[in-house]
Design a protein around this motif. Structure first.
Motif, mmCIF file in Angstrom:
data_model
loop_
_atom_site.group_PDB
_atom_site.id
_atom_site.type_symbol
_atom_site.label_atom_id
_atom_site.label_comp_id
_atom_site.label_asym_id
_atom_site.label_seq_id
_atom_site.Cartn_x
_atom_site.Cartn_y
_atom_site.Cartn_z
ATOM 1 N N GLY A 1 2.611 -7.156 8.969
ATOM 2 C CA GLY A 1 3.921 -6.632 8.562
ATOM 3 C C GLY A 1 3.874 -6.045 7.167
ATOM 4 O O GLY A 1 3.829 -4.826 6.998
ATOM 5 N N THR A 2 3.879 -6.889 6.138
ATOM 6 C CA THR A 2 3.832 -6.432 4.748
ATOM 7 C C THR A 2 2.728 -7.164 4.009
ATOM 8 O O THR A 2 2.615 -8.388 4.099
ATOM 9 C CB THR A 2 5.171 -6.680 4.035
ATOM 10 N N ILE A 3 1.914 -6.406 3.290
ATOM 11 C CA ILE A 3 0.889 -7.004 2.439
ATOM 12 C C ILE A 3 0.887 -6.287 1.086
ATOM 13 O O ILE A 3 1.241 -5.104 1.001
ATOM 14 C CB ILE A 3 -0.525 -6.932 3.055
ATOM 15 N N LEU B 1 2.791 4.717 14.628
ATOM 16 C CA LEU B 1 2.632 3.737 13.557
ATOM 17 C C LEU B 1 3.237 4.310 12.281
ATOM 18 O O LEU B 1 2.958 5.456 11.909
ATOM 19 C CB LEU B 1 1.156 3.408 13.356
ATOM 20 N N THR B 2 4.065 3.523 11.629
ATOM 21 C CA THR B 2 4.676 3.920 10.370
ATOM 22 C C THR B 2 4.199 2.977 9.278
ATOM 23 O O THR B 2 4.271 1.759 9.425
ATOM 24 C CB THR B 2 6.209 3.875 10.453
ATOM 25 N N MET B 3 3.697 3.565 8.192
ATOM 26 C CA MET B 3 3.287 2.760 7.049
ATOM 27 C C MET B 3 4.060 3.214 5.815
ATOM 28 O O MET B 3 3.972 4.378 5.409
ATOM 29 C CB MET B 3 1.787 2.867 6.791
ATOM 30 N N HIS B 4 4.815 2.298 5.246
ATOM 31 C CA HIS B 4 5.507 2.553 3.992
ATOM 32 C C HIS B 4 4.640 2.006 2.863
ATOM 33 O O HIS B 4 4.235 0.836 2.902
ATOM 34 C CB HIS B 4 6.872 1.871 3.975
ATOM 35 N N THR B 5 4.355 2.839 1.879
ATOM 36 C CA THR B 5 3.498 2.453 0.763
ATOM 37 C C THR B 5 4.280 2.537 -0.545
ATOM 38 O O THR B 5 4.986 3.516 -0.789
ATOM 39 C CB THR B 5 2.268 3.370 0.674
ATOM 40 N N ARG B 6 4.124 1.506 -1.372
ATOM 41 C CA ARG B 6 4.704 1.507 -2.714
ATOM 42 C C ARG B 6 3.583 1.179 -3.695
ATOM 43 O O ARG B 6 2.898 0.164 -3.549
ATOM 44 C CB ARG B 6 5.821 0.476 -2.840
ATOM 45 N N VAL B 7 3.414 2.058 -4.673
ATOM 46 C CA VAL B 7 2.386 1.890 -5.698
ATOM 47 C C VAL B 7 3.066 1.503 -7.004
ATOM 48 O O VAL B 7 3.933 2.228 -7.506
ATOM 49 C CB VAL B 7 1.570 3.176 -5.895
ATOM 50 N N ASP B 8 2.688 0.353 -7.544
ATOM 51 C CA ASP B 8 3.217 -0.116 -8.824
ATOM 52 C C ASP B 8 2.073 -0.194 -9.821
ATOM 53 O O ASP B 8 1.122 -0.969 -9.633
ATOM 54 C CB ASP B 8 3.854 -1.498 -8.661
ATOM 55 N N ALA B 9 2.153 0.626 -10.850
ATOM 56 C CA ALA B 9 1.109 0.660 -11.875
ATOM 57 C C ALA B 9 1.765 0.948 -13.217
ATOM 58 O O ALA B 9 1.903 2.106 -13.621
ATOM 59 C CB ALA B 9 0.054 1.705 -11.552
ATOM 60 N N GLU B 10 2.223 -0.091 -13.879
ATOM 61 C CA GLU B 10 2.897 0.089 -15.171
ATOM 62 C C GLU B 10 1.925 0.697 -16.191
ATOM 63 O O GLU B 10 0.724 0.437 -16.143
ATOM 64 C CB GLU B 10 3.405 -1.273 -15.666
ATOM 65 N N PRO B 11 2.447 1.547 -17.106
ATOM 66 C CA PRO B 11 3.869 1.815 -17.362
ATOM 67 C C PRO B 11 4.443 2.946 -16.509
ATOM 68 O O PRO B 11 5.592 3.332 -16.704
ATOM 69 C CB PRO B 11 3.860 2.203 -18.844
ATOM 70 N N ALA B 12 3.658 3.495 -15.579
ATOM 71 C CA ALA B 12 4.167 4.572 -14.734
ATOM 72 C C ALA B 12 5.248 4.033 -13.801
ATOM 73 O O ALA B 12 5.195 2.869 -13.388
ATOM 74 C CB ALA B 12 3.035 5.173 -13.913
ATOM 75 N N PRO B 13 6.232 4.851 -13.464
ATOM 76 C CA PRO B 13 7.251 4.405 -12.510
ATOM 77 C C PRO B 13 6.647 4.221 -11.126
ATOM 78 O O PRO B 13 5.614 4.822 -10.794
ATOM 79 C CB PRO B 13 8.268 5.552 -12.514
ATOM 80 N N PRO B 14 7.238 3.368 -10.282
ATOM 81 C CA PRO B 14 6.722 3.174 -8.922
ATOM 82 C C PRO B 14 6.716 4.485 -8.136
ATOM 83 O O PRO B 14 7.557 5.364 -8.352
ATOM 84 C CB PRO B 14 7.702 2.167 -8.313
ATOM 85 N N VAL B 15 5.752 4.596 -7.243
ATOM 86 C CA VAL B 15 5.663 5.742 -6.340
ATOM 87 C C VAL B 15 5.718 5.207 -4.914
ATOM 88 O O VAL B 15 4.979 4.287 -4.566
ATOM 89 C CB VAL B 15 4.373 6.540 -6.558
ATOM 90 N N ALA B 16 6.607 5.769 -4.097
ATOM 91 C CA ALA B 16 6.761 5.311 -2.716
ATOM 92 C C ALA B 16 6.695 6.495 -1.767
ATOM 93 O O ALA B 16 7.215 7.578 -2.059
ATOM 94 C CB ALA B 16 8.079 4.565 -2.541
ATOM 95 N N PHE B 17 6.041 6.274 -0.618
ATOM 96 C CA PHE B 17 5.976 7.318 0.401
ATOM 97 C C PHE B 17 5.726 6.659 1.746
ATOM 98 O O PHE B 17 5.367 5.480 1.824
ATOM 99 C CB PHE B 17 4.880 8.342 0.088
ATOM 100 N N SER B 18 5.921 7.420 2.828
ATOM 101 C CA SER B 18 5.743 6.908 4.187
ATOM 102 C C SER B 18 4.821 7.831 4.972
ATOM 103 O O SER B 18 4.790 9.043 4.748
ATOM 104 C CB SER B 18 7.088 6.792 4.913
ATOM 105 N N GLU B 19 4.087 7.236 5.891
ATOM 106 C CA GLU B 19 3.220 7.984 6.799
ATOM 107 C C GLU B 19 3.568 7.610 8.231
ATOM 108 O O GLU B 19 3.883 6.452 8.516
ATOM 109 C CB GLU B 19 1.758 7.643 6.539
ATOM 110 N N HIS B 20 3.496 8.601 9.121
ATOM 111 C CA HIS B 20 3.736 8.373 10.546
ATOM 112 C C HIS B 20 2.551 8.963 11.302
ATOM 113 O O HIS B 20 2.245 10.147 11.152
ATOM 114 C CB HIS B 20 5.031 9.036 11.009
#
Length: 238
Positions: free
Chosen positions: A152-154, A177-196
């Motif tokens: 589910g989520t890792i 298949l849908t994968m939602h990705t969130r990248v957290d790398a401070e100090p940059a703001p989070p980046v989120a995107f989805s793949e299908h």
């Protein structure tokens, strides 16, 4: 088809995604089919593979339906024998049967929602290959991705980028298949995107290849932690 990989993906692709994939192994597999040939890359993106393939090929055309990804490639500098084109593989490509080799990496050909769309994409590639031309491509390995669906989520660390990446993966009844990705790398703001992607087994991929006019596939399963299987097929004679 709307581009899945827009500005958000382009902003982290070369720092997050590309370093995780073994480029040397891809080039080694492609090399015999690149040497001295006019080559098509489907899903060229920011040029991770094309930049390494260009010195081997006679010429290379890279197509992608994402303007931000192509812009990121251009910003880095495009090799002199490489032409870039914004194009959708679900529509006929604007070339004759002029390529000896076509290739697609990182599961780009799986970015469809139905088996009929996959057949259409493959047929459009076959149409620009010379008779007997070769197609090599990576497709999402079901063995590698089923554990992600079950989890589910890792969240995992991304040492080559810093911070963490969180993946939420689902699979619907239509095999999308849908994968939602969130990248957290401070100090940059989070980046989120989805793949299908169309998440189907080897026998179904090979059935789509046959419908599109390709011969029997050579199949190379993903090894270790790698997420993609390889297919190597030849266009049937016209």
């Amino acid at each position: 088809m709307t581009a899945q990989y827009g500005a958000e993906v382009a902003s982290v692709y070369d720092s997050l995604i590309a370093p995780a994939m073994p480029l040397d192994e891809e080039i080694a597999r492609l090399r015999p089919h690149l040497e001295g040939n006019r080559v098509l890359e489907v899903g060229v993106g920011t040029g991770r593979v094309a930049t390494a393939a260009a010195p081997i090929a006679e010429s290379l055309v890279g197509v992608d339906n994402s303007a931000p990804m192509l812009d990121a490639f251009r910003a880095k500098g495009v090799p002199a024998n490489v032409e870039l084109l914004e194009a959708d593989f679900l529509r006929p490509l604007p070339f004759g049967a002029e390529f000896a080799t076509a290739y697609s990496t990182m599961g780009s050909l799986a970015c469809v929602r139905t088996r009929d769309e996959l057949v259409t994409a493959l047929s459009n590639i076959r149409a620009v290959l010379r008779p007997g031309g070769v197609l090599l491509f990576e497709y999402y390995s079901t063995a590698a991705y089923r554990p992600l669906v079950e989890a589910g989520t890792i969240t995992v660390p991304t040492p080559h980028h810093g911070g963490t990446s969180t993946f939420t993966t689902t699979l619907d009844a239509a095999s999308v298949l849908t994968m939602h990705t969130r990248v957290d790398a401070e100090p940059a703001p989070p980046v989120a995107f989805s793949e299908h992607i169309l998440f189907i087994e080897r026998d179904e991929v090979e059935a789509c290849l046959e419908k599109a006019g390709f011969g029997a596939a050579q199949f190379y399963p993903a090894e270790g932690m790698q997420p993609y299987d390889w297919y190597h097929v030849r266009s049937e004679e016209w």
